[in-house]
Design an enzyme around this catalytic site. Structure first.
Site, PDB file in Angstrom:
ATOM      1  N   LYS A  89      30.637  50.491  28.110  1.00 37.34           N
ATOM      2  CA  LYS A  89      31.599  49.885  29.043  1.00 37.34           C
ATOM      3  C   LYS A  89      32.930  50.588  28.879  1.00 37.34           C
ATOM      4  O   LYS A  89      33.262  51.064  27.783  1.00 37.34           O
ATOM      5  CB  LYS A  89      31.778  48.400  28.735  1.00 37.34           C
ATOM      6  CG  LYS A  89      32.282  47.592  29.904  1.00 37.34           C
ATOM      7  CD  LYS A  89      31.152  47.276  30.871  1.00 37.34           C
ATOM      8  CE  LYS A  89      31.552  46.329  31.966  1.00 37.34           C
ATOM      9  NZ  LYS A  89      30.384  45.794  32.682  1.00 37.34           N
TER      10      LYS A  89
HETATM   11  P1  NAD Z   1      35.721  41.575  41.736  1.00 40.85           P
HETATM   12  O1  NAD Z   1      36.982  42.203  41.302  1.00 40.85           O
HETATM   13  O2  NAD Z   1      35.053  42.057  42.984  1.00 40.85           O
HETATM   14  O3  NAD Z   1      35.927  39.994  41.911  1.00 40.85           O
HETATM   15  C1  NAD Z   1      36.491  39.169  40.941  1.00 40.85           C
HETATM   16  C2  NAD Z   1      36.855  37.855  41.641  1.00 40.85           C
HETATM   17  O4  NAD Z   1      37.277  36.914  40.665  1.00 40.85           O
HETATM   18  C3  NAD Z   1      38.017  37.992  42.648  1.00 40.85           C
HETATM   19  O5  NAD Z   1      37.746  37.185  43.773  1.00 40.85           O
HETATM   20  C4  NAD Z   1      39.206  37.409  41.871  1.00 40.85           C
HETATM   21  O6  NAD Z   1      40.204  36.888  42.710  1.00 40.85           O
HETATM   22  C5  NAD Z   1      38.499  36.326  41.099  1.00 40.85           C
HETATM   23  N1  NAD Z   1      39.243  35.832  39.953  1.00 40.85           N
HETATM   24  C6  NAD Z   1      39.951  36.523  39.010  1.00 40.85           C
HETATM   25  N2  NAD Z   1      40.495  35.669  38.126  1.00 40.85           N
HETATM   26  C7  NAD Z   1      40.113  34.427  38.523  1.00 40.85           C
HETATM   27  C8  NAD Z   1      40.352  33.123  38.038  1.00 40.85           C
HETATM   28  N3  NAD Z   1      41.099  32.914  36.944  1.00 40.85           N
HETATM   29  N4  NAD Z   1      39.803  32.086  38.684  1.00 40.85           N
HETATM   30  C9  NAD Z   1      39.048  32.272  39.790  1.00 40.85           C
HETATM   31  N5  NAD Z   1      38.787  33.468  40.304  1.00 40.85           N
HETATM   32  C10 NAD Z   1      39.317  34.526  39.674  1.00 40.85           C
HETATM   33  O7  NAD Z   1      34.738  41.654  40.486  1.00 40.85           O
HETATM   34  P2  NAD Z   1      33.167  41.530  40.478  1.00 40.85           P
HETATM   35  O8  NAD Z   1      32.594  42.876  40.518  1.00 40.85           O
HETATM   36  O9  NAD Z   1      32.730  40.490  41.437  1.00 40.85           O
HETATM   37  O10 NAD Z   1      32.945  40.980  38.987  1.00 40.85           O
HETATM   38  C11 NAD Z   1      33.048  39.603  38.669  1.00 40.85           C
HETATM   39  C12 NAD Z   1      32.301  39.358  37.387  1.00 40.85           C
HETATM   40  O11 NAD Z   1      30.955  39.778  37.542  1.00 40.85           O
HETATM   41  C13 NAD Z   1      32.843  40.121  36.160  1.00 40.85           C
HETATM   42  O12 NAD Z   1      32.631  39.339  35.013  1.00 40.85           O
HETATM   43  C14 NAD Z   1      31.945  41.341  36.117  1.00 40.85           C
HETATM   44  O13 NAD Z   1      31.883  41.905  34.826  1.00 40.85           O
HETATM   45  C15 NAD Z   1      30.635  40.713  36.539  1.00 40.85           C
HETATM   46  N6  NAD Z   1      29.660  41.688  37.035  1.00 40.85           N
HETATM   47  C16 NAD Z   1      29.883  42.407  38.162  1.00 40.85           C
HETATM   48  C17 NAD Z   1      28.922  43.323  38.567  1.00 40.85           C
HETATM   49  C18 NAD Z   1      29.060  44.116  39.824  1.00 40.85           C
HETATM   50  O14 NAD Z   1      28.134  44.875  40.143  1.00 40.85           O
HETATM   51  N7  NAD Z   1      30.109  43.953  40.594  1.00 40.85           N
HETATM   52  C19 NAD Z   1      27.765  43.507  37.811  1.00 40.85           C
HETATM   53  C20 NAD Z   1      27.571  42.733  36.673  1.00 40.85           C
HETATM   54  C21 NAD Z   1      28.544  41.826  36.292  1.00 40.85           C
END
Ligand code: NAD
Length: 418
Positions: free
Chosen positions: A106
């Protein structure tokens, strides 16, 4: 969101919890709890106004016993060395639980990307790619998107690597846009695995997903796609949130319409179909059938967990529950289906992208989704089998038992290198 829990300590505690239900020696457990190496670097980048700014960045390579290190790159002010180490460890066990041939890595940059122009972000990303160049490679370490990074950043990293190496090697990074070697279905993959896990979980628990009430915390890539696909199963998405706050409507939202509103205004707040707006903590403690945390780690700590009323939690985010929260929810008979399975769709389709890049061949979206469904449902079946066979206290521990056993087997089968 709790600030106290150190995600790296949470990871180590999760490993300790799982190894209690396995026969694995203490020295091997120790190896499973620490990264093999961590790159820490300071990127000096010229801003649009001519000033130079310095950004701290990391790449943690946690374990490569089962294959090349694999994991995303995050841009966020909260990135830290320990966070990156934890996230890289979760990648090891995520790849193992769905049985794809990768280890875990990561990376991240301490930055709020909203404060920088696109050309500044490109220079920052290329600077990081230059630092990463000796570490990454199609058979060594393969980055991908994470919070606040996407196809654009992946395309820049690929281009920087290929330019410096004087080659074409799209498989050095995944999550690219389709014309740069990305896979069909990659953007939806994480949310799709969350939906598949929720579907299988409700089936396993003999509950009806159709008509189930659902709250989703975080409306980014993972959260909004999960909301859309779970809605398509007939469930009722009654609350969603992002960093600006939460919206609620007992009758349910159209997730696509909420997304259009967020695209136009930058947040879910102010959505015309909301009956009320409240805080993220209110959303996390709503009385719903299914809660999907899809924002960041440590969303629910032990104290907040006491107020959680959801019957089932399916984790789209990485590490959204602290170990204390797990204990509270286990005692409350709340089923938690863990991140390492429920968001593994992203890395699984990244794996398909890498396979396609190496074959210089394209799969259709139908084939991608079909293969993803097979992998997630097989992993789910394996998980519940282990849960029932081992007396593991919860699904998370059972998932770690499955994953750790696979890593330990690969490590022990490879013998000793002096
Ligand atoms: P992203 O940046 O697209 O979205 C994150 C979202 O969370 C946004 O809407 C943001 O406004 C919101 N957010 C941030 N802080 C917040 C809070 N305190 N309360 C409520 N909402 C809040 O990111 P993503 O890619 O969707 O990733 C989100 C999670 O999923 C992370 O933990 C990431 O590691 C995990 N993840 C993502 C992927 C992927 O392919 N995108 C894969 C595996 C895991």
């Amino acid at each position: 969101m709790s600030e106290q829990a150190n995600p790296f300590e949470s990871l180590q505690e999760q490993i300790d919890d799982a190894t209690e239900y396995m026969s694995v020696s203490g020295d091997v457990v120790e190896r499973l709890k620490h990264p093999e190496r961590v790159l820490e670097t300071n990127l000096s980048v010229e801003m649009d106004d001519g000033d130079v700014e310095v950004f701290k960045a990391f790449r943690s390579e946690f374990n490569g016993d089962r294959g090349p290190y694999k994991g995303g790159i995050r841009y966020h002010p909260g990135v830290s060395r320990d966070e990156v180490k934890a996230l890289s460890g979760w990648m090891v066990y995520k790849c193992a639980v769905v049985d794809i041939p990768y280890g875990g890595g990561k990376g991240g940059i301490i930055i709020d990307p909203d404060e920088y122009s696109e050309s500044e972000l490109e220079r920052i990303t290329r600077s990081f790619a230059k630092e990463l160049r000796p570490f990454i490679g199609v058979d060594k370490d393969i980055p991908a998107p994470d919070v606040n990074t996407g196809q654009r950043e992946m395309n820049w990293i690929k281009d920087t690597y290929e330019t410096l190496e004087n080659t074409t090697e799209p498989g050095v990074i995944t999550g690219k846009s389709p014309d740069s070697g990305g896979s069909a279905g990659r953007v939806e993959a994480t949310g799709r695995s969350t939906m598949l896990t929720a579907r299988e979980a409700f089936d396993y628990l003999d509950r009806d997903i159709e008509g189930a009430s659902v709250a989703v915390q975080g409306y980014g890539n993972a959260g909004w796609i999960a909301a859309k696909l779970i809605d398509e199963l007939g469930a009722n998405v009654v609350a969603v949130s992002d960093s600006s706050g939460a919206i609620h409507n007992e009758a349910g939202f159209d997730p696509v319409d909420v997304k259009s509103h967020k695209n136009e205004t930058g947040s879910v707040a102010g959505y015309h179909g909301a009956d009320e707006e409240f805080s993220n903590d209110d959303l996390l403690t709503l009385d719903v059938d299914l809660l999907v945390p899809a924002a960041l780690e440590n969303a629910i700590d032990g104290d907040l967990a006491k107020e959680v009323q959801a019957d089932v939690i399916v984790e789209a985010a990485n590490g959204p529950l602290t170990p204390d929260a797990d204990d509270v929810l286990r005692d409350a008979d709340t089923y938690v289906f863990p991140d390492i399975l429920a968001n593994a769709g992203g890395v699984t389709v990244s794996y398909f992208e890498w396979v396609q890049n190496r074959q210089r061949f394209h799969w259709t979206e139908e084939k991608v989704n079909e293969e993803l469904e097979r992998i997630i449902t097989d992993a789910f079946d394996n998980l519940v089998e282990t849960y029932e066979e081992t007396d593991a206290p919860n699904m998370r521990t059972a998932a770690y038992v499955v994953a750790i056993q696979r890593v330990v087997d690969a490590y022990q089968e490879s013998g000793n290198w002096p």
